[in-house]
Motif scaffolding. Structure first.
Motif, short mmCIF file in Angstrom:
data_model
loop_
_atom_site.label_atom_id
_atom_site.label_comp_id
_atom_site.label_asym_id
_atom_site.label_seq_id
_atom_site.Cartn_x
_atom_site.Cartn_y
_atom_site.Cartn_z
N GLU A 191 22.59 -21.72 7.00
CA GLU A 191 22.69 -22.98 6.27
C GLU A 191 22.32 -24.12 7.20
OE1 GLU A 191 23.28 -23.28 3.09
OE2 GLU A 191 23.57 -21.13 2.79
N TYR A 221 14.44 -18.56 5.73
CA TYR A 221 15.35 -18.04 4.70
C TYR A 221 15.43 -18.97 3.50
CZ TYR A 221 19.81 -17.05 2.39
OH TYR A 221 20.78 -16.81 1.45
N ASN A 222 15.58 -20.26 3.77
CA ASN A 222 15.74 -21.22 2.68
C ASN A 222 14.44 -21.45 1.92
OD1 ASN A 222 18.60 -22.65 2.58
ND2 ASN A 222 18.17 -22.21 4.73
N LEU A 227 14.34 -18.49 -0.39
CA LEU A 227 15.35 -18.68 -1.43
C LEU A 227 14.89 -19.71 -2.44
CD1 LEU A 227 18.23 -17.95 -2.34
CD2 LEU A 227 19.05 -19.88 -0.97
N ARG A 228 14.26 -20.78 -1.97
CA ARG A 228 13.79 -21.81 -2.89
C ARG A 228 12.70 -21.26 -3.80
NH1 ARG A 228 12.62 -27.98 -1.16
NH2 ARG A 228 14.89 -27.82 -1.02
N ALA A 246 12.48 -18.33 -4.88
CA ALA A 246 13.12 -17.44 -5.85
C ALA A 246 13.88 -18.20 -6.92
CB ALA A 246 14.06 -16.48 -5.13
N THR A 247 14.24 -19.44 -6.65
CA THR A 247 15.08 -20.20 -7.58
C THR A 247 14.39 -21.45 -8.13
OG1 THR A 247 16.11 -21.42 -5.75
CG2 THR A 247 17.20 -19.40 -6.48
N ASP A 286 18.54 -19.61 -11.20
CA ASP A 286 19.41 -20.55 -10.49
C ASP A 286 20.41 -21.19 -11.45
OD1 ASP A 286 20.12 -21.84 -8.03
OD2 ASP A 286 19.28 -23.68 -8.84
#
Length: 325
Positions: free
Chosen positions: A45, A134-135, A138-139, A141-142, A154
Motif C-alpha cells: 500500500e 501491484y497497484n 490492480l487498477r 483489473a478494477t 470493483d
C-alpha cells in the motif's frame, strides 16, 4: 546494509531557525536501515510505505508532509500537512522513473540534508516499485478501460464493504443507478466511435457532479452506478439534479439527443447487495417509464413523505409496453 549516520553540525547549525534552513533534529543519531528495509517489505500500500518511511526519517529531518506523485496520482503520508516549501526528489530504480517524492516544509532543505535523504530513499525505491507495479495491475483489473471509472467487479467489492460498515459502524450510504436515454440510437445512427465519445463525456460529467467521497462505476454499455457517502434523500436529489443539469448543458450530449434517467435507494442495516440493488433498479425503471430524463427514489426509504416519486420529469410518459432505451 549498515546504518546511515547523519552528519554532525556545530551548535550554530543546530540552533538555526527552521524558517531559514531545514535542519536535522538529532545530528548524532542514526537511521536503522535494516529495520526500515524489513518494515517496507511488509506492505504494498503506497500510503503505508510513506508512513513507514516518514516514521524513520522524520526524527532526523524537518518536514510536515510527504507526498508521492506517480502515474497512479498523488499519495501522501497520514496527516500530511501543506507547507510553504516543496522539496522534490525524483525516484528511479535501474533507469526506471517511479515518480517524485515531495517533502513539505517551511524551508528549503540544505544540500547536506538533500544528499542524506537520497541515501535513505534508495531503501524506499525497490519496495516502492513493487507497490506501484501491484497497484497498476490492480487498477487494470478494477477499472473500465474506456471511461477510466471503476468497473462492476470493483462495485461488488465496494458495496459489500459499505454494507458491512453500515451494519457494524452505522455508516449509512446510498446507491444511485444511472442509464443513458436514447443511447442505442447513437450507436445505430452515428457508429460506435461516437457512442464511445458519448460514454466518455458522460463519465466526465459524473466526475464533475459528485463529491470526492462518492465512487462512480460503469457496469458496461450505458449503465452506471454511484455509491454516495450519505443516506439523505435530499442529498441524492441534489446530486441527481446536478448530473441532469450537466448533461443538459453538454453540447455533445445535446447534439446526439442523449439524456439520462436515475434511480436511487438509501441503504439500511438489514440490506444485502441484492436487496439494495433491486430497490435502486426499480426506482430507475420507474424513472424510465415516467418519461426518461428524470430521477426517482425508492419510496420506502425516503426521509420525507411525498405523493409522487417522480421528482423531475421533462418528457411525457411513453405509451404502454414502449421499449426503453
Amino acid at each position: 546494509m549498515d546504518n546511515v549516520h547523519i552528519l554532525t553540525y556545530g551548535h550554530t547549525a543546530m540552533t538555526q531557525d527552521a524558517s531559514t534552513a531545514a535542519h536535522f533534529y538529532r545530528p548524532t543519531s542514526v537511521v536503522n536501515v535494516t529495520a526500515l528495509t524489513q518494515e517496507l517489505q511488509r506492505s504494498l500500500e503506497l500510503p503505508t510505505l510513506l508512513d513507514i518511511f516518514a516514521e524513520h526519517v522524520r526524527p532526523h529531518a524537518y518536514f510536515t508532509g510527504l507526498q508521492l506523485h506517480s502515474c497512479l496520482g498523488v499519495n501522501e503520508m497520514t496527516n500530511s500537512q501543506d507547507n510553504a516549501v516543496a522539496n522534490r526528489f525524483d525516484i528511479e530504480v535501474e533507469g526506471e522513473h517511479l515518480g517524485r517524492l515531495v517533502y513539505l516544509s517551511d524551508a528549503t532543505f540544505s544540500a547536506a540534508l538533500q544528499e542524506q535523504l537520497k541515501k535513505w530513499q534508495q531503501v524506499l525505491a525497490y519496495p516502492l516499485r513493487n507497490a506501484l507495479t501491484y497497484n497498476r495491475v490492480l487498477r487494470l483489473a478494477t477499472r473500465d478501460p474506456l471511461t477510466g471509472l471503476n468497473n462492476r467487479s470493483d462495485f461488488n467489492m465496494s458495496v459489500e464493504k459499505k454494507l458491512e460498515a453500515c451494519r457494524r459502524q452505522h455508516r449509512p450510504f446510498s446507491l444511485m443507478l444511472l442509464d443513458l436515454d436514447y443511447f442505442k440510437q447513437v450507436n445505430d445512427n452515428y457508429g460506435h466511435q461516437v457512442g464511445d465519445q458519448t460514454l466518455q463525456e458522460f463519465a466526465t460529467l459524473l466526475r464533475q457532479s459528485v463529491r470526492a467521497t462518492d465512487s462512480i462505476f460503469r457496469f458496461g454499455g450505458d449503465e452506471f452506478a454511484i455509491l454516495i457517502d450519505d443516506d439523505h434523500y435530499t442529498t441524492n436529489t441534489v446530486i441527481a439534479e446536478r448530473i441532469q443539469a450537466a448533461v443538459g448543458n453538454s453540447e455533445l450530449m445535446n447534439r446526439y439527443g442523449v439524456s439520462c434517467s436515475i434511480g436511487f435507494a438509501l441503504a439500511q442495516a438489514k440490506d444485502v447487495n441484492i436487496s439494495l440493488f433491486e430497490r435502486a433498479d426499480k426506482a430507475l425503471y420507474q424513472a424510465k417509464f415516467s418519461g426518461r430524463n428524470t430521477y426517482q427514489g425508492a419510496s420506502e426509504l425516503s426521509a420525507v413523505p411525498f405523493t409522487s416519486l417522480n421528482a423531475h420529469n421533462d418528457n411525457q410518459k411513453p405509451p404502454k409496453n414502449a421499449k426503453i432505451s
